[in-house]
Design a protein around this motif. Structure first.
Motif, mmCIF file in Angstrom:
data_model
loop_
_atom_site.group_PDB
_atom_site.id
_atom_site.type_symbol
_atom_site.label_atom_id
_atom_site.label_comp_id
_atom_site.label_asym_id
_atom_site.label_seq_id
_atom_site.Cartn_x
_atom_site.Cartn_y
_atom_site.Cartn_z
ATOM 1 N N ARG A 14 0.585 -1.254 0.052
ATOM 2 C CA ARG A 14 0.085 -0.016 -0.131
ATOM 3 C C ARG A 14 0.778 1.296 0.087
ATOM 4 N N VAL A 15 1.737 1.246 0.895
ATOM 5 C CA VAL A 15 2.941 2.416 0.878
ATOM 6 C C VAL A 15 3.533 2.581 -0.408
ATOM 7 N N ARG A 16 4.048 1.616 -0.757
ATOM 8 C CA ARG A 16 4.735 1.653 -2.057
ATOM 9 C C ARG A 16 3.850 2.475 -3.191
ATOM 10 N N ILE A 17 2.843 1.732 -3.242
ATOM 11 C CA ILE A 17 1.740 2.571 -4.237
ATOM 12 C C ILE A 17 1.592 3.935 -4.031
ATOM 13 N N VAL A 164 -6.053 -3.267 -4.221
ATOM 14 C CA VAL A 164 -5.179 -4.121 -5.090
ATOM 15 C C VAL A 164 -4.023 -5.020 -4.434
ATOM 16 N N PRO A 165 -3.560 -4.662 -3.188
ATOM 17 C CA PRO A 165 -2.808 -5.657 -2.692
ATOM 18 C C PRO A 165 -3.238 -6.809 -1.946
ATOM 19 N N CYS A 190 -6.179 -0.551 -12.268
ATOM 20 C CA CYS A 190 -5.068 -0.145 -11.463
ATOM 21 C C CYS A 190 -3.715 -0.808 -12.208
ATOM 22 N N ALA A 191 -3.906 -2.124 -12.511
ATOM 23 C CA ALA A 191 -2.618 -2.694 -12.927
ATOM 24 C C ALA A 191 -1.991 -2.146 -14.185
ATOM 25 N N ALA A 192 -2.958 -1.168 -14.905
ATOM 26 C CA ALA A 192 -2.449 -0.398 -16.119
ATOM 27 C C ALA A 192 -1.615 0.863 -15.883
ATOM 28 N N ALA A 195 2.147 3.551 -11.431
ATOM 29 C CA ALA A 195 2.494 3.581 -9.927
ATOM 30 C C ALA A 195 2.187 1.984 -9.300
ATOM 31 N N PHE A 196 1.206 1.607 -9.666
ATOM 32 C CA PHE A 196 0.930 0.063 -9.356
ATOM 33 C C PHE A 196 1.853 -0.901 -9.884
#
Length: 208
Positions: A14-17, A164-165, A190-192, A195-196
């Motif tokens: 989550r934080v990485r996103i 997403v996670p 989101c996969a596109a 950042a994700f």
């Protein structure tokens, strides 16, 4: 800025996103949870809870992904992680809380290890425990999601960052998602997004 992370940790994910969405540069410091590095004295000095993520911002170190995400949204307000309007914000926060408070605590690695190692449940029983709480949570989320392409419309929010996670974890445990087409569609949207993609477990330096 240093992010203490583990590639499979959904909370760190989550934080990485969020960091990627806001264009914040950070150094990734892997903590291998399987090897018990989170329990070593060096890391206990960083985070007394002995979990990831932890975000070293220089003057102090922040823990707990909800708190870190709020900090990032306050200090780096663009793009905002919450939509306009009190009602929609409450709906976004509800999905984030449903995942962070109801699904994740019941199926994180520490809980599963306790079920197996201390309570004597076998892998099949622990996997069924995991799947039960994911299915129950996803049934609620499927009903709560707004119009797409993201969880609540055309802008990414905290709901997407949390969802997403959790979807990635469900897939890793081979939980069928056929009953959740709206969740699957949000995950695909989101996969596109870069950042994700850059935050995904497979793209982390400690991925094994």
């Amino acid at each position: 800025m240093k992010l203490y992370t583990y590639f499979r940790s959904s909370a760190a994910y989550r934080v990485r996103i969020a960091l990627n969405l806001k264009g914040v540069t950070y150094e990734s410091v892997p903590i291998n949870l399987l090897k018990g590095e989170q329990r070593e004295e060096a890391y206990r000095a960083v985070n007394p809870q002995k979990r990831v993520p932890s975000l070293d911002i220089g003057a102090t170190t922040l823990i707990q992904s909800p708190a870190i995400l709020e900090y990032l949204d306050e200090v780096y307000p663009e793009p905002p992680l919450l939509p306009v309007g009190a009602v929609t914000r409450a709906k976004v926060r509800a999905i984030a809380s449903l995942i962070a408070c109801d699904i994740h605590p019941l199926n994180n690695s520490g809980t599963l290890a306790y079920l197996k190692n201390r309570l004597g449940h076998d892998k099949a029983a622990a996997d069924e425990w995991y799947a039960h709480w994911v299915r129950e949570g996803f049934e609620a989320i499927e009903a709560l999601l707004g119009p797409g392409p993201y969880a609540f419309g055309s802008r990414i929010t905290l709901a997407d960052i949390y969802l997403v996670p959790q979807v990635a974890n469900a897939r890793r445990f081979d939980i069928p998602l056929d009953a959740f087409p709206k969740i699957v569609a949000v995950d695909a949207a989101c996969a596109a997004h870069k950042a994700f993609q850059d935050a995904a477990p497979a793209n982390q330096p400690d991925a094994t």
